[in-house]
Design a protein around this motif. Structure first.
Motif: not given
Length: 453
Positions: A81-90, A173-177, A179-185
């Protein structure tokens, strides 16, 4: 060992962190892809990739979670999910955005079921008599609040405008990414799971067991009329989902005579609807106390159909939106009842597989609903299509009768090696101690709805 309360709190925290980023994306994801040059046809193809992958992987990944453990599968899901979010940014081309939604499909397949199964099994391990339906209901409340908060935050970020090279629509999308990192931690820190064996050899054995677990979970449907009826509800629910997720915006634009005004109203209306869904989920204990889980779930199916009739026939925009909010309220209340009934028909080793099977059934039905109801809307009218969807939602109510009739009936012992079907009585009133008297589309919005199944 964690206490029931600790398990409950961790479940709610992790569930909220999972859905908060989704709330950020719901208002802007189509607009962002259009901003980056995609046509609506290309957007539809990209989103279809997610649905196809989820449908193909839903059961295999569920079997994997039951075999190797819920924690490792959820961690892999969070990384994807994090990889998808980062890719969505760019991502600024059709190919890259197709990859974003393909990764989302992998993520959704991995993520569907393990957290809920961990919560139920961990709770039962500590207290076999614990009323986990209350927790599932509060989970629905947390989910609705998280999505509503994310949608409000998303609107605020867009209103602030671009930040440097980051466009206004990209900011959520940046903020969602993040938050996804926070969710993983949080997942790594909070979710604890005891597995009977460990090590590379045990892992290989567990992976080999995954396909067998999936087959046995499917086999439960042949042996349990109650479980088969409950999962069949998803076919009707998935079909009818189109009415209040795809057709409602068209219906509102029709009533207002202005698509732009309809889009402007739907932003805050969606936030209110998700908060209403959270409130509906909070009513689960009262519904169980007053009606019982199975009759309550059946009645809510009929009421939800009635709310869709309201959306189809009411002439003014206020009435249409009130019916829309009412539909989401019923939606939030019905899911914990439905999932609680499903959980009570299967034992722990197959729980995630059955939950995923339940969720998966809605996907082809939603696709069929989109095509059939869209065709009816084109040939006749949006109102007629919504009325057909309302009937389909309501006629699922009798499928809860087998669960109602099975109260207190214990299944005979299964053959050696066969999974156990658990026919349990409906849960007691939340305020009465045990022994006293008397738990689905391809867009982020549909992702949220489907997950509540």
């Amino acid at each position: 060992m964690l206490s029931v309360r600790q398990i409950h709190v961790r479940y709610l925290v992790l569930l909220s962190l999972r859905w908060l980023p989704v709330g950020l994306l719901i208002p802007i994801f189509v607009l962002l892809m259009q901003e980056r040059g995609l046509t609506l046809t290309q957007i539809g193809l990209a989103l279809a990739a997610q649905g196809v992958i989820v449908f193909a992987l839903e059961l295999p990944t569920a079997g994997l979670a039951d075999a190797v453990g819920r924690r490792p599968v959820l961690v892999i899901a969070a990384v994807v999910n994090l990889a998808s979010g980062v890719l969505f940014i760019v991502a600024d081309s059709f190919a890259l955005l197709l990859a974003v939604w393909a990764l989302q499909g992998v993520y959704r397949a991995l993520d569907s079921g393990p957290l809920e199964s961990w919560y139920v099994d961990s709770t039962i391990a500590v207290d076999p008599d614990a009323e986990y339906e209350r927790g599932l209901g509060q989970g629905g409340t947390a989910l609705g609040i998280a999505i509503a908060a994310g949608a409000l935050l998303s609107g605020g970020l867009v209103a602030l405008g671009p930040v440097g090279p980051v466009s206004a629509l990209t900011m959520p999308v940046v903020v969602a990414g993040a938050l996804q990192a926070v969710g993983l931690i949080a997942l790594l820190a909070l979710l604890r799971e005891s597995r009977p064996t460990s090590g590379p050899r045990a892992l290989r054995t567990s992976v080999a067991e995954a396909s067998r677990k999936v087959g046995e979970a499917v086999g439960l449907l042949r042996r349990s009329r109650v479980l088969l009826a409950l999962i069949s509800v998803e076919l009707f629910w998935g079909f009818g989902l189109t009415t209040f997720e795809n057709l409602l915006p068209v219906r509102l634009a029709e009533v207002l005579g202005d698509a732009d005004r309809a889009a402007a109203l739907l932003g805050p209306a969606s936030t209110v609807a998700w908060l209403a869904s959270a409130g509906g989920a909070a009513l689960t204990p009262l519904i169980i106390r007053w009606l019982g889980a199975a009759p309550g779930a059946a009645l809510l199916r009929i009421i939800q159909g009635a709310t869709v009739v309201g959306m189809a026939l009411i002439a003014g925009p206020v009435g249409v939106l009130v019916a829309y909010v009412a539909c989401h309220t019923v939606h939030g209340a019905s899911n914990p009842l439905h999932m609680g009934l499903v959980h009570r028909q299967v034992d722990g080793p197959y729980r995630t597989s059955v939950v995923s099977l339940n969720s998966m059934m809605a996907m082809p039905a939603a696709a069929a609903g989109g095509v059939v109801l869209g065709l009816i809307a084109d040939r006749s009218s949006v109102s007629v299509a919504m009325l057909v969807g309302a009937v389909v939602l309501a006629v699922a109510a009798p499928l809860y009768l087998p669960a109602w009739r099975a109260r207190g009936v214990t299944s005979p012992a299964p053959a050696d090696g066969a999974p156990t079907i658990v026919a349990q009585p409906e849960p007691p009133s939340p305020d009465v101690p045990p022994g006293g008297p008397t738990d689905r589309g391809n867009t982020p919005t549909a992702d949220a709805s489907a997950s509540r199944r």
